[in-house]
Scaffold this motif. Structure first.
Motif, PDB file in Angstrom:
ATOM      1  N   UNK A 130       0.827  -1.210   0.000  1.00  0.00           N
ATOM      2  CA  UNK A 130       0.000   0.000   0.000  1.00  0.00           C
ATOM      3  C   UNK A 130       0.854   1.250   0.000  1.00  0.00           C
ATOM      4  N   UNK A 131       1.902   1.265   0.821  1.00  0.00           N
ATOM      5  CA  UNK A 131       2.776   2.439   0.875  1.00  0.00           C
ATOM      6  C   UNK A 131       3.533   2.626  -0.431  1.00  0.00           C
ATOM      7  N   UNK A 132       3.953   1.523  -1.053  1.00  0.00           N
ATOM      8  CA  UNK A 132       4.646   1.605  -2.330  1.00  0.00           C
ATOM      9  C   UNK A 132       3.742   2.195  -3.406  1.00  0.00           C
ATOM     10  N   UNK A 133       2.506   1.736  -3.449  1.00  0.00           N
ATOM     11  CA  UNK A 133       1.559   2.262  -4.425  1.00  0.00           C
ATOM     12  C   UNK A 133       1.266   3.738  -4.158  1.00  0.00           C
ATOM     13  N   UNK A 134       1.101   4.099  -2.891  1.00  0.00           N
ATOM     14  CA  UNK A 134       0.851   5.503  -2.544  1.00  0.00           C
ATOM     15  C   UNK A 134       2.047   6.370  -2.900  1.00  0.00           C
ATOM     16  N   UNK A 135       3.253   5.875  -2.634  1.00  0.00           N
ATOM     17  CA  UNK A 135       4.465   6.647  -2.943  1.00  0.00           C
ATOM     18  C   UNK A 135       4.599   6.890  -4.441  1.00  0.00           C
ATOM     19  N   UNK A 136       4.373   5.875  -5.241  1.00  0.00           N
ATOM     20  CA  UNK A 136       4.453   6.041  -6.689  1.00  0.00           C
ATOM     21  C   UNK A 136       3.424   7.050  -7.183  1.00  0.00           C
ATOM     22  N   UNK A 137       2.230   7.010  -6.622  1.00  0.00           N
ATOM     23  CA  UNK A 137       1.187   7.953  -7.034  1.00  0.00           C
ATOM     24  C   UNK A 137       1.563   9.382  -6.671  1.00  0.00           C
ATOM     25  N   UNK A 138       2.090   9.578  -5.462  1.00  0.00           N
ATOM     26  CA  UNK A 138       2.455  10.923  -5.025  1.00  0.00           C
ATOM     27  C   UNK A 138       3.640  11.464  -5.817  1.00  0.00           C
ATOM     28  N   UNK A 139       4.605  10.615  -6.139  1.00  0.00           N
ATOM     29  CA  UNK A 139       5.743  11.067  -6.941  1.00  0.00           C
ATOM     30  C   UNK A 139       5.292  11.473  -8.337  1.00  0.00           C
ATOM     31  N   UNK A 140       4.438  10.660  -8.951  1.00  0.00           N
ATOM     32  CA  UNK A 140       3.918  11.003 -10.276  1.00  0.00           C
ATOM     33  C   UNK A 140       3.111  12.289 -10.235  1.00  0.00           C
ATOM     34  N   UNK A 154       8.648  11.432  -0.971  1.00  0.00           N
ATOM     35  CA  UNK A 154       8.220  11.907  -2.285  1.00  0.00           C
ATOM     36  C   UNK A 154       9.309  12.748  -2.974  1.00  0.00           C
ATOM     37  N   UNK A 155       9.930  13.738  -2.310  1.00  0.00           N
ATOM     38  CA  UNK A 155      11.027  14.454  -2.984  1.00  0.00           C
ATOM     39  C   UNK A 155      12.181  13.538  -3.380  1.00  0.00           C
ATOM     40  N   UNK A 156      12.406  12.492  -2.597  1.00  0.00           N
ATOM     41  CA  UNK A 156      13.452  11.535  -2.956  1.00  0.00           C
ATOM     42  C   UNK A 156      13.099  10.809  -4.251  1.00  0.00           C
TER      43      UNK A 156
END
Length: 294
Positions: free
Chosen positions: A38-48, A144-146
């Motif tokens: 879940x965190x991986x999916x959320x991180x990818x969405x926020x970075x995009x 996210x900035x990373x």
């Protein structure tokens, strides 16, 4: 033969139907895996989303992560290659492109630190709405900035490899070690970003301090010079710089055909793990007061 039915001809309800039914709880490793997914999916969405917002309304849109390194490489090539005609120690007398490639490689590594750590002290202030949501995983927000820095850095490294292969003839199989080198470096950056984000909630001046430290890191790491040129009097200052080993290892792998020594990688990975664990501990300890201050 006696009748088995009770009064009124009704049969008693079987015992197993009266027992409460409890749902099967997933095991602890499975819950951990589901949380990571879940965190991986959320991180990818926020970075995009962060990259989309950053380049929204621009003429070239998502081409900018590729165009910016290309323009930077062209600028450094003009200034240091055509104007100053600088030469990297150990290369040929007229190999000015070699100086530009070595310099650009170090700047890409430093750029990842600058982008990921520079936003950390004010990140929670700028996203205070997420802090007040108890269910939102704040460590994902810090990453996210990373992710954006990794995207820009990856585009720059690909461009560097193409230019080195086409115009310098220095594409080596050791370039495959780049993810292996960047893995502990990203862990180091994430740990530092967690600490900067947590302390930035309490110390408003930390953003200016971090900006000064990022500038100092640039000039005390072997970005503009090879490490073997450092005088022994300041060797310790350069050795303990957090980007010294990644700059040297990436440069050797991409441009000089040298694989990272396992001992050096292990030492840096151990240090990065300590910084990451310390950052996670500080963030969890200090997050108790985030909602009161933001």
């Amino acid at each position: 033969m006696p009748d088995s039915a009770g009064a009124g001809g009704c049969y008693p309800m079987p015992i197993f139907r009266t027992l409460p039914m409890h749902p099967v709880q997933p095991s602890a490793p499975r819950r951990l895996l589901q949380g990571l997914q879940r965190n991986w999916s959320l991180w990818r969405t926020l970075v995009a989303q962060d990259l989309a917002v950053r380049y929204r309304g621009t003429l070239f849109g998502r081409l900018w992560p590729v165009l910016l390194p290309l323009l930077s490489l062209a600028m450094f090539g003009f200034v240091f290659g055509a104007v100053f005609r600088a030469r990297w120690p150990g290369l040929g007398e007229g190999d000015h492109l070699g100086f530009v490639l070595n310099l650009f490689c170090g700047l890409l590594v430093h750029g990842m630190l600058s982008e990921s750590l520079g936003q950390a002290p004010t990140l929670l202030h700028n996203n205070s709405a997420f802090v007040r949501k108890m269910v939102f995983p704040l460590p994902v927000l810090v990453a996210v900035p990373l992710g954006a820095a990794l995207t820009h850095g990856a585009a720059g490294f690909v461009l560097l490899g193409i230019v080195a292969a086409l115009f310098h003839g220095t594409l080596h199989a050791s370039a495959l070690a780049l993810p292996w080198i960047l893995l502990p470096y990203l862990a180091m950056l994430y740990g530092l970003a967690l600490m900067a984000a947590a302390f930035g909630v309490y110390l408003r001046d930390l953003a200016q301090v971090i900006s000064a430290l990022i500038f100092m890191v640039l000039f005390t790491a072997p970005v503009f010079f090879p490490r073997d040129m450092v005088p022994s009097a300041v060797e310790a200052l350069v050795a303990y710089n957090p980007i010294t080993w990644p700059v040297t290892a990436v440069r050797d792998a991409l441009l000089h055909g040298q694989w990272p020594p396992l001992h050096d990688w292990s030492m840096y990975a151990a240090s990065a793990t300590v910084v990451l664990l310390l950052g996670m501990y500080c963030f969890q300890l200090l997050r108790r007061g985030f909602a009161d201050l933001l």
